[in-house]
Structures are given as C-alpha cells and as structure tokens.
Design an enzyme around this catalytic site. Structure first.
Site, mmCIF file in Angstrom:
data_model
loop_
_atom_site.group_PDB
_atom_site.id
_atom_site.type_symbol
_atom_site.label_atom_id
_atom_site.label_comp_id
_atom_site.label_asym_id
_atom_site.label_seq_id
_atom_site.Cartn_x
_atom_site.Cartn_y
_atom_site.Cartn_z
ATOM 1 N N LYS A 191 6.378 -4.545 -2.479
ATOM 2 C CA LYS A 191 6.066 -5.300 -1.457
ATOM 3 C C LYS A 191 6.212 -6.070 -0.591
ATOM 4 O O LYS A 191 7.680 -6.393 -1.250
ATOM 5 C CB LYS A 191 4.556 -5.784 -2.337
ATOM 6 C CG LYS A 191 3.502 -4.904 -3.250
ATOM 7 C CD LYS A 191 2.868 -4.264 -2.200
ATOM 8 C CE LYS A 191 1.251 -3.697 -3.358
ATOM 9 N NZ LYS A 191 0.456 -3.999 -1.933
ATOM 10 N N ASP A 232 5.710 -1.367 1.858
ATOM 11 C CA ASP A 232 4.314 -2.260 2.082
ATOM 12 C C ASP A 232 3.633 -3.513 2.456
ATOM 13 O O ASP A 232 3.767 -3.945 1.209
ATOM 14 C CB ASP A 232 3.039 -1.822 0.867
ATOM 15 C CG ASP A 232 1.829 -1.523 1.133
ATOM 16 O OD1 ASP A 232 1.224 -2.440 2.312
ATOM 17 O OD2 ASP A 232 1.122 -1.538 -0.086
ATOM 18 N N GLU A 267 3.754 1.353 4.743
ATOM 19 C CA GLU A 267 2.300 1.173 4.491
ATOM 20 C C GLU A 267 2.246 -0.234 5.337
ATOM 21 O O GLU A 267 2.139 -1.104 5.494
ATOM 22 C CB GLU A 267 1.737 1.263 2.884
ATOM 23 C CG GLU A 267 2.151 2.425 2.339
ATOM 24 C CD GLU A 267 1.179 2.334 1.229
ATOM 25 O OE1 GLU A 267 -0.043 1.872 0.799
ATOM 26 O OE2 GLU A 267 2.198 2.131 -0.268
ATOM 27 N N ASP A 314 -3.430 2.330 5.796
ATOM 28 C CA ASP A 314 -4.019 2.357 4.705
ATOM 29 C C ASP A 314 -5.098 1.256 4.814
ATOM 30 O O ASP A 314 -5.927 2.027 4.649
ATOM 31 C CB ASP A 314 -3.247 1.522 3.067
ATOM 32 C CG ASP A 314 -4.041 1.435 1.882
ATOM 33 O OD1 ASP A 314 -4.441 1.476 2.376
ATOM 34 O OD2 ASP A 314 -3.509 0.778 1.564
#
Length: 406
Positions: free
Chosen positions: A159, A187, A213, A238
């Site tokens: 993340k 992400d 993402e 996403d």
C-alpha cells in the site's frame, strides 16, 4: 427455500493502514439458503467506502431473502439472478454477490460438483496470491516481507499514499532488499495527483514494481487512461472500474482491471467483465475486500482466469471462521468439495445463526450447535445427498461467452 442470516465480527491480526483509512475490524453478515436439507452460504462485509454498514446489509439481505423464498428451487433462483431478475433493482453489488454465492454453493452441493465445474472449468483453479503490506515503517515492512517470502509468498502488494511520497519509496526499497525474488505490486488507493503520478511511476519502474493499482483518485477514468498510455509500467484500474460498463469504457486503455466480486456484483458480473476485456490488451486482476474464506471462495473458483490474483483478505484476519481455500503458503486453491468447498472451522458455532441444525460440519466432524449424525437425507461430510441426480440434471450450465453477458 428458507433464508436466514447471522452477523459476526472479523478482527484483523493487526490494523491495516492504507492511504485513506486504517481498519482494525469489520462486520460480516452470513447468508444461509436452505432447500430440502442442504444449505448454501454467502458473505457480505461492511464497508465505509461503499456505504454499507451492518444494519444496511442486514436489511438488504432480508429483502433478498424474501425474494428467494418465492423461488421454487435454487437452480431457478440462480437463473433469475443471472438474468438480472433478482435481487431487486438498485441492490448494492456486495449484496448481489453474497446472494449469488449462497446459490452457487447450494446448486453445486445439489449437483455434487464444485462451483468451478458449474462455471465451466475442468481443472481445479489455483493461483499465487499477492499478500498485502499496509503503510508502515520500513523496518516492519521488511520484516514482514522476509517472513512471507520464507512461507512461500512470491507476490507482495504494498500500500502507498503516505503524506511524504519518499516514505513509500523507502518502504519499497526495504521490501525489495528483504524479498529480492518477490514480484511487487503497488496500490496507492487513488492518493496521487496526475502530476505526482508522472513523477513517481518511472521511479517505481526502476525499483522493479510490476504494476500499480489505481494511482489517481477515482472519478476521472479518462485521466487514468491517459496516464496509463504513457506509463512506464502497467496501470490497473480498481475504484474506477466498478462494473461491466466501466470495464467496457476502459478496455484496451488501461493495462488491467481489478475485479472484486463485492464491487461488481458477483461471479456472473465478473465473467462478463472478463469477456468484455478479453483480447483488448487489458488483463484481469482478481481482488477482494478483507473477509473470511467464505467471502473469498467464489473468487477463488475464478483464479485460473486472472493475470494477477490478490485474494488474501482472509489471511489478514486474527481468526478466519471458515476454511477451504488455502493461502497460508502463498497459493489459493478452490476446494474440490461440492459447492464452494469451504466449511466452518472448529468452534465456529451455529454457522447460520441461521439455525443450529444447518447441515454444515466443522473440521472436527461435530455439528455446530450439537448433534452427532446429520438429519435424514443429508450427507455426513460434503453436505451433498448421494445419488441426487435430478438436481445435477437441473443445475445451470457453465457461464461463459454470451451467456455471461446476459
């Protein structure tokens, strides 16, 4: 058919921090659909992002249950769901996905086959799953990455979106050193501006990131597509790719679409998205929300269709109340038991809350809520009635191609 539900609390092993929030626990609502002594199960989890709290989920699943109760059998109910005739218009995708899960589980049990066979797969789907590392210190991320690599994880998803972008870069470097052979995904959960993304993407490409993402805030898919066109590494949509309509607009314009069943509306919608992007240059990613093995199981039955698999939500829990899809060694696999192939772990209690005599056995072979042998007409281990051929003949055929798009 009879329908019931139960709410449980799912606590994470440790809080998961992403760019927009930190989560330590969430509620899950289990849906149980019973027909002639067999049960099918589905799960919907609360989500602040999607505006679904426990009360809302319970109310919507109750409404869906009333619709199901009017269906003659689970096969006709599944046909109606695939045709878009239930649940009611406006039902959130997460609720539709939970209803479809329960029906697929029940139809598979009645036919004596696992769900992936209902969907047309001949082999047992299995895939290396990414394991998510939240925003944390470089030292903690490196220690976690090294441990996961030793366990067998070959894909790690970091993340990003810390207030200082350099902190994210430092964390990626630390993880790369700790797990030099792992494939790395990133992400940011929409935390970057277009200008920041243009600056950071080449730097992450140099660090060996495989794909990113949703780098930009959702709501402007055209800007995301323009960014993907000039990005030095694959960009996966996403939040900007919720359902089939979004997938159609982005097909061939981003490198991947992250399909989450709770976001798109379940297996049928996921297969429709896969059809829409096939051959466009946009690859399929399977993702998930943090949920139990029950909640992830339907997606695992699709795992052989994706380029990227991120089905680790159950692995983030302090206690997963269901089992049957693996993942602790870095690989998820669909169960070979009829239906979804998952079952409650020992001590899960009366799985359906949903009725103490719900036809599901725990790992130790003891029926939740007491009782030894199953009731008449119910199998002892796989929740399947031996020799039930009528249901097998009536089970809906594989969902693919044009049928998936209906």
């Amino acid at each position: 058919m009879k329908v019931s539900q139960r709410t449980v609390r799912l606590a994470l092993t440790e809080p998961l921090r992403i760019s927009r929030s930190t989560m330590a626990a969430r509620d899950a609502v289990w849906l149980a659909v019973e027909h002639h002594g067999l049960h099918g199960y589905g799960e919907a989890v609360t989500s602040t992002y999607y505006g679904l709290d426990t009360a809302t989920l319970g109310r919507l699943l109750n409404a869906a249950g009333r619709e199901l109760a009017r269906c003659a059998d689970p096969e006709s109910a599944l046909d109606a769901l695939r045709a878009g005739d239930l649940p009611a218009p406006g039902t959130p995708p997460a609720v539709t996905a939970a209803v479809e899960s329960a029906l697929l589980d029940l139809v598979g049990k009645r036919a004596g086959v696992p769900v992936h066979r209902l969907l047309g797969s001949t082999g047992t789907p299995r895939a290396a799953t990414a394991r998510t590392l939240g925003i944390t210190s470089c030292r903690a991320a490196a220690e976690q990455a090294a441990r996961l690599a030793r366990l067998g994880f070959s894909v790690l998803k970091l993340k990003a979106g810390a207030p200082d972008p350099e902190d994210d870069l430092d964390r990626v470097r630390a993880v790369r050193r700790a797990a030099p052979h792992a494939r790395l995904l990133l992400d940011p959960n929409g935390a970057w501006s277009p200008a920041l993304a243009q600056d950071l993407l080449p730097r992450y490409a140099d660090l060996g990131i495989e794909a990113v993402e949703q780098p930009l805030a959702p709501g402007d898919p055209e800007t995301l597509a323009r960014l993907a066109a000039r990005s030095p590494l694959p960009v996966i949509a996403d939040e900007d790719a919720a359902g089939p309509d979004d997938a159609r607009r982005l097909a061939g314009r981003v490198h991947g679409i992250n399909v989450k069943l709770a976001k798109c509306g379940g297996v049928t919608a996921a297969l429709r998205i896969a059809d829409l992007i096939a051959g466009s240059g946009t690859a399929l990613m399977l993702g998930c929300l943090t949920a139990s093995s029950l909640g992830l199981a339907p997606a695992v039955h699709l795992a052989d269709r994706a380029r990227w698999t991120d089905l680790d939500g159950h692995l983030l829990l302090a206690h997963d109340p269901w089992t049957g899809i693996g993942g602790t060694d870095g690989t998820v696999a669909a169960g070979r038991r009829p239906g979804l192939g998952v079952r409650p772990v020992g001590g899960a209690g009366a799985v359906g809350g949903v009725g103490a005599d719900d036809g599901v056995r725990t790992d130790d072979g003891v029926r939740p809520g007491g009782g030894g042998a199953p009731p008449p007409g119910e199998a002892a281990s796989d929740d399947v009635v031996p020799g039930r051929t009528a249901a097998a003949e009536k089970a809906p055929g594989p969902v693919r191609g044009a049928e998936a798009a209906q």
